[in-house]
Design a protein around this motif. Structure first.
Motif, short mmCIF file in Angstrom:
data_model
loop_
_atom_site.label_atom_id
_atom_site.label_comp_id
_atom_site.label_asym_id
_atom_site.label_seq_id
_atom_site.Cartn_x
_atom_site.Cartn_y
_atom_site.Cartn_z
N TYR A 83 46.67 80.52 85.42
CA TYR A 83 46.31 81.02 86.75
C TYR A 83 45.78 82.42 86.53
CZ TYR A 83 46.74 82.45 91.62
OH TYR A 83 46.48 82.90 92.87
N VAL A 84 44.56 82.66 87.01
CA VAL A 84 43.80 83.86 86.67
C VAL A 84 43.23 84.48 87.94
CG1 VAL A 84 41.86 84.71 85.28
CG2 VAL A 84 43.17 82.71 84.50
N ASP A 85 43.16 85.80 87.96
CA ASP A 85 42.49 86.51 89.05
C ASP A 85 41.23 87.17 88.50
OD1 ASP A 85 44.31 85.87 91.04
OD2 ASP A 85 45.51 87.68 90.74
N PRO A 86 40.07 86.52 88.65
CA PRO A 86 38.82 87.13 88.22
C PRO A 86 38.20 87.96 89.34
CG PRO A 86 38.43 84.85 88.76
CD PRO A 86 39.89 85.11 89.00
N THR A 87 37.51 89.01 88.96
CA THR A 87 36.76 89.84 89.88
C THR A 87 35.31 89.83 89.42
OG1 THR A 87 38.69 91.25 90.24
CG2 THR A 87 36.55 92.16 90.86
N PHE A 88 34.42 89.36 90.28
CA PHE A 88 33.00 89.29 89.97
C PHE A 88 32.29 90.46 90.65
CE2 PHE A 88 34.58 85.00 89.57
CZ PHE A 88 33.96 84.53 88.43
N SER A 89 31.51 91.19 89.87
CA SER A 89 30.73 92.32 90.39
C SER A 89 29.26 91.94 90.38
CB SER A 89 30.93 93.56 89.53
OG SER A 89 32.29 93.90 89.48
N ARG A 90 28.59 92.20 91.49
CA ARG A 90 27.15 91.93 91.62
C ARG A 90 26.36 93.20 91.34
NH1 ARG A 90 27.31 88.38 97.15
NH2 ARG A 90 27.79 86.38 96.16
N PRO A 91 25.07 93.05 91.02
CA PRO A 91 24.25 94.23 90.74
C PRO A 91 24.16 95.21 91.91
CG PRO A 91 23.12 92.23 90.04
CD PRO A 91 24.36 91.81 90.78
#
Length: 122
Positions: A83-91
């Protein structure tokens, strides 16, 4: 770092590097041939081609991801869940927080993602 933590980190670091470097085909190599993939879009896919197609779409352009592993559980010999908490950042600077469940399988001495389910964090 425990053996399970190392396994998950090695697999997810490969996934992350492919995303960060905008290489969808490389991302797909961290999934099994028959992987069930459910990302942020409504439709799911089966297999590496679906993963590659997903990360080739315009919504993935310029994405960078960081993640924190919250839980790891062995399910059977050669199978584990994380179980993972990813954070995606956009340009543009916007950030998307998700919860992610992955099932990893050992295939020919390599750990690959066989199930991937992402949900937008509230």
């Amino acid at each position: 770092m425990t053996d399970l933590s190392r396994i998950v980190a090695e697999t997810l670091d490969g996934w992350k590097n492919g995303i960060d470097e905008q290489r969808p085909a490389d991302v797909a190599t961290f999934f099994t041939e028959d992987a069930l993939f459910q990302g942020a879009l409504p439709a799911h896919s089966i297999g590496r081609q679906g993963v590659e197609d997903y990360y080739s779409r315009p919504h993935a352009a310029g994405l960078h991801v960081d993640y924190v592993v919250r839980e790891i559980r062995p399910l059977a010999d050669g199978v584990l869940s994380a179980y993972v908490d990813p954070t995606f950042s956009r340009p543009d600077g916007s950030v998307l927080h998700y919860h992610l469940t992955v099932i990893l399988k050992r295939i020919d001495e390599r750990w690959l993602i066989s199930h991937y389910h992402a949900a937008l964090a509230a």
